[in-house]
Design an enzyme around this catalytic site. Structure first.
Site, PDB file in Angstrom:
ATOM      1  N   ASP A  18       0.842  -1.198   0.000  1.00  0.00           N
ATOM      2  CA  ASP A  18       0.000   0.000   0.000  1.00  0.00           C
ATOM      3  C   ASP A  18       0.876   1.246   0.000  1.00  0.00           C
ATOM      4  O   ASP A  18       1.732   1.415   0.869  1.00  0.00           O
ATOM      5  CB  ASP A  18      -0.888   0.020   1.251  1.00  0.00           C
ATOM      6  CG  ASP A  18      -1.937  -1.069   1.193  1.00  0.00           C
ATOM      7  OD1 ASP A  18      -2.778  -1.029   0.279  1.00  0.00           O
ATOM      8  OD2 ASP A  18      -1.907  -1.975   2.049  1.00  0.00           O
ATOM      9  N   GLY A  40      -6.948  -3.555   9.887  1.00  0.00           N
ATOM     10  CA  GLY A  40      -7.601  -3.971  11.127  1.00  0.00           C
ATOM     11  C   GLY A  40      -9.071  -3.618  11.259  1.00  0.00           C
ATOM     12  O   GLY A  40      -9.666  -3.823  12.316  1.00  0.00           O
ATOM     13  N   GLY A  97      -7.015   3.070   3.836  1.00  0.00           N
ATOM     14  CA  GLY A  97      -5.993   3.781   4.594  1.00  0.00           C
ATOM     15  C   GLY A  97      -5.518   3.099   5.856  1.00  0.00           C
ATOM     16  O   GLY A  97      -4.438   3.398   6.342  1.00  0.00           O
ATOM     17  N   ASP A 157      -9.948  -6.208  -0.842  1.00  0.00           N
ATOM     18  CA  ASP A 157      -8.909  -5.681   0.051  1.00  0.00           C
ATOM     19  C   ASP A 157      -9.571  -5.029   1.252  1.00  0.00           C
ATOM     20  O   ASP A 157     -10.338  -4.066   1.098  1.00  0.00           O
ATOM     21  CB  ASP A 157      -8.073  -4.641  -0.719  1.00  0.00           C
ATOM     22  CG  ASP A 157      -6.913  -4.106   0.094  1.00  0.00           C
ATOM     23  OD1 ASP A 157      -6.583  -4.683   1.149  1.00  0.00           O
ATOM     24  OD2 ASP A 157      -6.332  -3.085  -0.345  1.00  0.00           O
TER      25      ASP A 157
HETATM   26  C1  DX5 Z   1      -6.243  -0.667   3.722  1.00  0.00           C
HETATM   27  C2  DX5 Z   1      -5.246  -1.342   2.814  1.00  0.00           C
HETATM   28  C3  DX5 Z   1      -5.171  -2.789   2.978  1.00  0.00           C
HETATM   29  C4  DX5 Z   1      -4.841  -3.242   4.369  1.00  0.00           C
HETATM   30  C5  DX5 Z   1      -5.841  -4.287   4.698  1.00  0.00           C
HETATM   31  O1  DX5 Z   1      -6.678   0.517   3.200  1.00  0.00           O
HETATM   32  O2  DX5 Z   1      -5.485  -1.055   1.463  1.00  0.00           O
HETATM   33  O3  DX5 Z   1      -4.338  -3.428   2.021  1.00  0.00           O
HETATM   34  O4  DX5 Z   1      -3.557  -3.779   4.540  1.00  0.00           O
HETATM   35  O5  DX5 Z   1      -5.705  -4.602   6.019  1.00  0.00           O
HETATM   36  P1  DX5 Z   1      -6.691  -5.588   6.748  1.00  0.00           P
HETATM   37  O6  DX5 Z   1      -6.583  -6.909   6.070  1.00  0.00           O
HETATM   38  O7  DX5 Z   1      -6.213  -5.562   8.142  1.00  0.00           O
HETATM   39  O8  DX5 Z   1      -8.071  -4.993   6.609  1.00  0.00           O
HETATM   40 ZN    ZN Z   2      -4.447  -2.185  -0.060  1.00  0.00          ZN
END
Ligand code: DX5
Ligand code: ZN
Length: 235
Positions: free
Chosen positions: A45, A161, A158, A191
């Protein structure tokens, strides 16, 4: 090199997202899974503090991580970069230059998505269209012919968790229906908020790739957490 595109046996690819890892030692963070599994793809990210109020990994960190993995392991995963930035046109070259295999740009960004997708693809990099939770699938459908995948955000972008938003499964199903009724081939990625409890539903609805951050990296045993997701999804 392990292919991360749709698997012929219909199984779903689990893609670890590095956002929840300790950025001061990314190699140690990924070691438990790379030592035990053949990981096709990892998710990185990048953020600008404007599209979302936080910051992610820069291309130099990705380059350093790739080099460290190549020195320590027999093979290196491919990297998909998720640009949560207002102007992806100012960021994608740097990530392509350090070997990103796929770059996701947001439908909601300030650049023209179709023109940018053409540029990214002409550099030999796959391009993915990411959509925020409040964006309806129908608003971006006209753009999908330009992209090899869609990334459906299951949470507000962004931060890791968060819990998955309840309409995500139906959005995946809508995309899968559109793909088959139009004879298109784009991959459907989810995602945010992916966990063992919702992974099977997302897969059944038509997801090809499930991106998981905290479910893996905030677990007490990353090897078990990744392995559980992979076995659940028939990988
Ligand atoms: C959040 C990111 C994700 C994040 C997902 O905006 O784009 O890629 O790492 O994290 P989890 O799996 O914890 O929701
Ligand atoms: Zn992401």
């Amino acid at each position: 090199m392990v292919n991360f595109q749709k698997k012929p046996n219909g199984s779903v690819t689990v893609v670890p997202s590095l956002l929840s890892c300790d950025r001061s030692d990314l190699l140690s963070a990924v070691r438990p899974i790379l030592s035990n599994f053949s990981v096709a793809l990892m998710h990185v990210d990048a953020m600008d503090g404007r599209f979302v109020p936080s910051f992610g990994l820069c291309h130099k960190s990705l380059s350093n991580l790739r080099r460290a993995i190549e020195c320590s392991f027999a093979s290196c995963p491919q990297f998909a970069v998720h640009l949560m930035v207002r102007r992806p046109s100012a960021f994608w070259h740097d990530f392509a230059a350090v070997g990103a295999s796929e770059i996701a740009i947001h439908f909601e960004c300030d650049d023209g998505a179709a023109a940018l997708a053409r540029q990214i693809k002409s550099a030999g990099v796959r391009c993915c269209l990411a959509i925020n939770p409040e964006t309806k699938f129908s608003s971006c459908v006209h753009l999908l012919e330009h992209f090899s995948s869609i990334l459906i955000m299951g949470v507000k972008p962004g931060f890791g968790g968060q819990d998955i938003l309840p309409w995500t499964v139906e959005k995946v199903r809508t995309a899968a229906d559109h793909r088959s009724s139009c004879g298109l081939k784009y991959d459907i990625c989810v995602d945010g908020g992916v966990r063992c409890e919702n992974a099977a539903n997302l897969a059944e609805a038509g997801a090809d790739r499930l991106i998981a951050g905290s479910a893996i990296f905030r677990s007490s045993c990353q090897k078990t957490a990744y392995g559980n997701l992979v076995s659940l999804l028939g990988g």
